[in-house]
Design a protein around this motif. Structure first.
Motif, PDB file in Angstrom:
ATOM      1  N   TYR A  10       0.762  -1.107  -0.142  1.00  0.00           N
ATOM      2  CA  TYR A  10       0.119  -0.001  -0.170  1.00  0.00           C
ATOM      3  C   TYR A  10       0.945   1.577  -0.402  1.00  0.00           C
ATOM      4  CZ  TYR A  10      -3.325  -3.475   0.996  1.00  0.00           C
ATOM      5  OH  TYR A  10      -4.709  -4.281   0.943  1.00  0.00           O
ATOM      6  N   LEU A  11      -0.150   2.251  -0.358  1.00  0.00           N
ATOM      7  CA  LEU A  11       0.870   4.264  -0.278  1.00  0.00           C
ATOM      8  C   LEU A  11       0.986   3.966   1.712  1.00  0.00           C
ATOM      9  CD1 LEU A  11       2.422   6.057  -2.139  1.00  0.00           C
ATOM     10  CD2 LEU A  11       0.347   7.247  -1.936  1.00  0.00           C
ATOM     11  N   TRP A  12       2.153   3.773   1.689  1.00  0.00           N
ATOM     12  CA  TRP A  12       1.947   4.526   3.414  1.00  0.00           C
ATOM     13  C   TRP A  12       1.775   5.532   3.749  1.00  0.00           C
ATOM     14  CZ3 TRP A  12      -0.541   0.366   6.105  1.00  0.00           C
ATOM     15  CH2 TRP A  12       0.034  -1.041   5.129  1.00  0.00           C
ATOM     16  N   ASP A  13       1.468   5.961   4.556  1.00  0.00           N
ATOM     17  CA  ASP A  13       1.841   7.929   4.813  1.00  0.00           C
ATOM     18  C   ASP A  13       2.335   7.877   6.438  1.00  0.00           C
ATOM     19  OD1 ASP A  13      -0.586   7.419   5.983  1.00  0.00           O
ATOM     20  OD2 ASP A  13      -1.634   8.195   4.967  1.00  0.00           O
ATOM     21  N   SER A  14       2.506   9.296   6.611  1.00  0.00           N
ATOM     22  CA  SER A  14       3.670   8.907   7.646  1.00  0.00           C
ATOM     23  C   SER A  14       2.277   8.889   9.362  1.00  0.00           C
ATOM     24  CB  SER A  14       3.510  10.680   8.531  1.00  0.00           C
ATOM     25  OG  SER A  14       2.302  11.540   8.510  1.00  0.00           O
ATOM     26  N   ASN A  15       0.526   8.674   8.897  1.00  0.00           N
ATOM     27  CA  ASN A  15      -0.203   7.987  10.012  1.00  0.00           C
ATOM     28  C   ASN A  15      -0.549   6.767   9.790  1.00  0.00           C
ATOM     29  OD1 ASN A  15      -0.484  10.864  11.031  1.00  0.00           O
ATOM     30  ND2 ASN A  15      -1.703  10.897   9.495  1.00  0.00           N
ATOM     31  N   HIS A  16       0.002   6.049   9.120  1.00  0.00           N
ATOM     32  CA  HIS A  16      -0.545   4.674   8.603  1.00  0.00           C
ATOM     33  C   HIS A  16       0.754   3.886   7.776  1.00  0.00           C
ATOM     34  CE1 HIS A  16      -3.678   7.354   7.625  1.00  0.00           C
ATOM     35  NE2 HIS A  16      -4.329   6.104   8.232  1.00  0.00           N
ATOM     36  N   SER A  17       1.928   4.060   8.744  1.00  0.00           N
ATOM     37  CA  SER A  17       2.815   3.292   8.500  1.00  0.00           C
ATOM     38  C   SER A  17       2.630   1.547   8.512  1.00  0.00           C
ATOM     39  CB  SER A  17       4.287   3.275   9.659  1.00  0.00           C
ATOM     40  OG  SER A  17       3.567   2.860  10.632  1.00  0.00           O
ATOM     41  N   ARG A  18       3.720   0.723   7.207  1.00  0.00           N
ATOM     42  CA  ARG A  18       3.113  -0.331   7.217  1.00  0.00           C
ATOM     43  C   ARG A  18       4.482  -0.965   8.254  1.00  0.00           C
ATOM     44  NH1 ARG A  18       5.489  -4.504   2.236  1.00  0.00           N
ATOM     45  NH2 ARG A  18       5.204  -6.143   4.061  1.00  0.00           N
ATOM     46  N   SER A  19       5.045  -1.121   9.020  1.00  0.00           N
ATOM     47  CA  SER A  19       5.405  -1.260  10.170  1.00  0.00           C
ATOM     48  C   SER A  19       4.478  -1.412  11.296  1.00  0.00           C
ATOM     49  CB  SER A  19       6.845  -0.628  10.993  1.00  0.00           C
ATOM     50  OG  SER A  19       6.370   0.824  11.423  1.00  0.00           O
ATOM     51  N   LEU A  20       3.809  -0.505  11.337  1.00  0.00           N
ATOM     52  CA  LEU A  20       3.268  -0.315  12.818  1.00  0.00           C
ATOM     53  C   LEU A  20       1.899  -1.336  12.303  1.00  0.00           C
ATOM     54  CD1 LEU A  20       1.616   0.994  15.466  1.00  0.00           C
ATOM     55  CD2 LEU A  20       0.768   2.603  14.016  1.00  0.00           C
ATOM     56  N   TYR A  21       1.638  -1.688  10.996  1.00  0.00           N
ATOM     57  CA  TYR A  21       0.253  -2.289  10.650  1.00  0.00           C
ATOM     58  C   TYR A  21       0.438  -3.754  11.114  1.00  0.00           C
ATOM     59  CZ  TYR A  21      -3.333   1.143   9.342  1.00  0.00           C
ATOM     60  OH  TYR A  21      -4.007   2.098   8.885  1.00  0.00           O
ATOM     61  N   GLU A  22       1.762  -3.827  10.438  1.00  0.00           N
ATOM     62  CA  GLU A  22       2.159  -4.695  10.727  1.00  0.00           C
ATOM     63  C   GLU A  22       2.381  -5.758  12.425  1.00  0.00           C
ATOM     64  OE1 GLU A  22       4.876  -6.696   7.273  1.00  0.00           O
ATOM     65  OE2 GLU A  22       5.610  -5.593   8.209  1.00  0.00           O
ATOM     66  N   GLU A  23       3.430  -4.877  13.057  1.00  0.00           N
ATOM     67  CA  GLU A  23       3.067  -5.318  14.246  1.00  0.00           C
ATOM     68  C   GLU A  23       1.868  -5.335  15.153  1.00  0.00           C
ATOM     69  OE1 GLU A  23       5.516  -1.937  16.090  1.00  0.00           O
ATOM     70  OE2 GLU A  23       7.248  -2.486  14.712  1.00  0.00           O
ATOM     71  N   THR A  24       0.724  -4.816  14.392  1.00  0.00           N
ATOM     72  CA  THR A  24      -0.503  -4.862  14.953  1.00  0.00           C
ATOM     73  C   THR A  24      -1.319  -5.419  14.509  1.00  0.00           C
ATOM     74  OG1 THR A  24      -1.500  -3.055  13.933  1.00  0.00           O
ATOM     75  CG2 THR A  24      -0.394  -2.514  16.323  1.00  0.00           C
ATOM     76  N   GLY A  25      -1.288  -6.514  14.237  1.00  0.00           N
ATOM     77  CA  GLY A  25      -1.624  -7.101  12.977  1.00  0.00           C
ATOM     78  C   GLY A  25      -2.943  -6.541  11.951  1.00  0.00           C
ATOM     79  N   GLN A  26      -2.968  -5.355  11.997  1.00  0.00           N
ATOM     80  CA  GLN A  26      -3.205  -4.690  11.016  1.00  0.00           C
ATOM     81  C   GLN A  26      -3.392  -4.653   9.266  1.00  0.00           C
ATOM     82  OE1 GLN A  26      -5.420  -0.391  12.337  1.00  0.00           O
ATOM     83  NE2 GLN A  26      -3.276  -0.695  13.421  1.00  0.00           N
ATOM     84  N   PHE A  27      -2.281  -5.243   9.316  1.00  0.00           N
ATOM     85  CA  PHE A  27      -1.741  -5.851   8.358  1.00  0.00           C
ATOM     86  C   PHE A  27      -0.748  -7.333   7.481  1.00  0.00           C
ATOM     87  CE2 PHE A  27       1.818  -5.235   4.418  1.00  0.00           C
ATOM     88  CZ  PHE A  27       0.458  -5.451   3.013  1.00  0.00           C
ATOM     89  N   VAL A  73       1.967   0.342  -6.482  1.00  0.00           N
ATOM     90  CA  VAL A  73       0.839   0.028  -5.171  1.00  0.00           C
ATOM     91  C   VAL A  73      -0.084   0.443  -4.431  1.00  0.00           C
ATOM     92  CG1 VAL A  73       2.865  -0.061  -3.285  1.00  0.00           C
ATOM     93  CG2 VAL A  73       2.033   2.166  -3.396  1.00  0.00           C
ATOM     94  N   LEU A  74      -1.399   0.296  -3.511  1.00  0.00           N
ATOM     95  CA  LEU A  74      -2.518   0.295  -3.056  1.00  0.00           C
ATOM     96  C   LEU A  74      -2.490   1.755  -2.377  1.00  0.00           C
ATOM     97  CD1 LEU A  74      -4.466  -3.166  -3.811  1.00  0.00           C
ATOM     98  CD2 LEU A  74      -3.280  -1.519  -5.486  1.00  0.00           C
ATOM     99  N   SER A  75      -3.702   2.706  -3.000  1.00  0.00           N
ATOM    100  CA  SER A  75      -3.449   3.858  -2.426  1.00  0.00           C
ATOM    101  C   SER A  75      -5.463   3.837  -1.823  1.00  0.00           C
ATOM    102  CB  SER A  75      -3.411   4.748  -3.139  1.00  0.00           C
ATOM    103  OG  SER A  75      -3.737   6.589  -2.139  1.00  0.00           O
ATOM    104  N   PRO A  76      -4.964   3.578  -0.680  1.00  0.00           N
ATOM    105  CA  PRO A  76      -6.759   3.162  -0.111  1.00  0.00           C
ATOM    106  C   PRO A  76      -7.676   4.769  -0.173  1.00  0.00           C
ATOM    107  CG  PRO A  76      -5.113   3.242   1.096  1.00  0.00           C
ATOM    108  CD  PRO A  76      -4.244   3.472   0.669  1.00  0.00           C
ATOM    109  N   TRP A  77      -8.921   4.226  -1.561  1.00  0.00           N
ATOM    110  CA  TRP A  77      -9.347   4.878  -1.897  1.00  0.00           C
ATOM    111  C   TRP A  77     -11.268   4.988  -1.128  1.00  0.00           C
ATOM    112  CZ3 TRP A  77     -13.885   5.315  -4.811  1.00  0.00           C
ATOM    113  CH2 TRP A  77     -14.370   6.789  -5.523  1.00  0.00           C
ATOM    114  N   PRO A  78     -12.326   5.975  -1.296  1.00  0.00           N
ATOM    115  CA  PRO A  78     -10.659   7.610  -1.487  1.00  0.00           C
ATOM    116  C   PRO A  78     -10.345   8.234  -0.144  1.00  0.00           C
ATOM    117  CG  PRO A  78     -13.088   8.049  -1.203  1.00  0.00           C
ATOM    118  CD  PRO A  78     -13.580   6.358  -1.101  1.00  0.00           C
ATOM    119  N   SER A  79     -10.181   7.463   0.359  1.00  0.00           N
ATOM    120  CA  SER A  79      -8.842   8.030   1.887  1.00  0.00           C
ATOM    121  C   SER A  79      -8.733   6.389   2.508  1.00  0.00           C
ATOM    122  CB  SER A  79     -10.125   9.089   2.822  1.00  0.00           C
ATOM    123  OG  SER A  79     -10.691   8.186   3.544  1.00  0.00           O
TER     124      SER A  79
END
Length: 364
Positions: A10-27, A73-79
């Motif tokens: 995905y197109l991650w950003d400062s509020n949605h980081s891959r590392s955090l999402y993986e650590e918390t099971g969200q990714f 990569v995939l950008s969450p749409w529309p947000s």
């Protein structure tokens, strides 16, 4: 090939980081697959990632260039917020359609994680339709099916087609006995019809590229792919498990007082496809589908009630077109279409290779 992926990112950003999402099971990388696809009038490509299992950050996405390397990569749409688990406007979309106004009609499944190995993660939710202006990302309309029409805990609202001539949307229910869901846009009413034609063939041994998965495992699904004739007068559908192709005059579907028995009496058995399929596409008077058994695109020419005259339109290596899932019209090229291929037989049999040694898993 427009794009191909070993894994979905995905197109991650400062509020949605891959590392955090993986650590918390969200990714969870292995739970993310590309399924639905539609291309807008501006040539933007939108794809869905089913929330069949936990760990899917965003269900509806736009294909964008990877800012950190080659490919997409995939950008969450529309947000991101629109797709947020539990709190977002959308919980899970398998399919969507784009109308002549360049607005997207999103089929909201409502339920999530119903294929997860942990049954405690399964969530119930309202199924419905969300209409979004593609240019602005604004939600124009939302309609939820009453639980008497679509169960909030035993349904799978899958494919969607739109009749802009008469003001109806038709959707498939890929759960239990299957079904065809009809939404009357102007009167804001809905109904679901079901019968033998929407059910899966429980004796059909589901095979892909020479590997058979039995009659109650991979591919054991009822009504899935649906397609609408150009004049919106005929609706076509087929189950994943089985090769029968069915149709009905859409005028009958506008009568919500019609019983399921009457519905079945109006259904026309078109014939047998060359193999089992997922999505369908009606284009230039022909019906296209993906033959899952032989990894090929097939066109059924001159559809009639007598038989299917079929020819292989495109055939390639088994890996290239393994499990053709969903089709999309090309607004700018009337004789062209897009489709996804995603190896779902490997995904659902827990044998998909995410290392890259077996090539790309998902292709557009």
């Amino acid at each position: 090939i427009v794009a191909e992926f070993v894994t979905v990112d995905y197109l991650w950003d400062s509020n949605h980081s891959r590392s955090l999402y993986e650590e918390t099971g969200q990714f969870v990388v292995a739970n993310n697959v590309i399924a639905g696809i539609k291309v807008s009038q501006d040539n933007d490509i939108f794809v869905s990632v089913p929330r069949w299992m936990s760990g899917v950050p965003s269900s509806l996405n736009k294909l964008v260039s990877n800012p950190n390397g080659p490919g997409y990569v995939l950008s969450p749409w529309p947000s991101w917020d629109f797709n947020a688990v539990g709190t977002g406007t959308l919980q899970y979309s398998q399919s969507f359609i784009i109308d002549s106004r360049n607005c997207m009609w999103i089929a909201e499944v409502g339920r999530t994680n119903f294929y997860d190995a942990n049954p405690s993660l399964v969530t119930t939710g309202k199924a419905g339709i969300i209409v979004v202006n593609i240019s602005t990302g604004a939600v124009l309309d939302t309609y939820y099916f009453p639980p008497s029409v679509v169960s909030y805990n035993a349904s799978f609202v899958n494919d969607i087609v739109l009749d802009e001539i008469h003001g109806y949307a038709y959707l498939s229910n890929t759960w239990g006995e299957g079904g065809i869901i009809v939404f009357d846009v102007s009167n804001r009413q809905s109904h679901m019809f079901s019968g033998p034609s929407t059910q899966r063939n429980t004796s059909y041994d589901f095979c892909v590229n020479g590997i058979c998965y039995g009659t109650d495992g991979v591919g054991a699904s009822p009504s899935d792919g649906i397609a609408l004739s150009a004049d919106c007068s005929v609706l076509y559908w087929s189950s994943v498990q089985g090769v029968g192709l069915y149709s009905i005059n859409t005028t009958f579907l506008h009568d919500f007082t019609m019983s399921n028995a009457d519905f079945q009496s109006k259904v026309v058995f078109i014939g047998y496809k060359r193999g089992c399929s997922d999505g369908l596409l009606f284009l230039n008077g022909n019906l296209f589908y993906g033959n899952l058994q032989q990894s090929s695109v097939v066109v059924a020419e001159g559809i009639s009630t007598q038989a299917l005259s079929v020819t292989v339109e495109s055939e390639s290596a088994q890996k290239l077109l393994n499990w053709i899932d969903t089709f999309s019209l090309d607004f700018n090229e009337e004789n062209s279409f897009y489709f996804t291929a995603n190896r779902l037989n490997l995904f659902f049999s827990a044998s998909m290779d995410f290392t890259g040694q077996s090539g790309a898993n998902f292709r557009i």
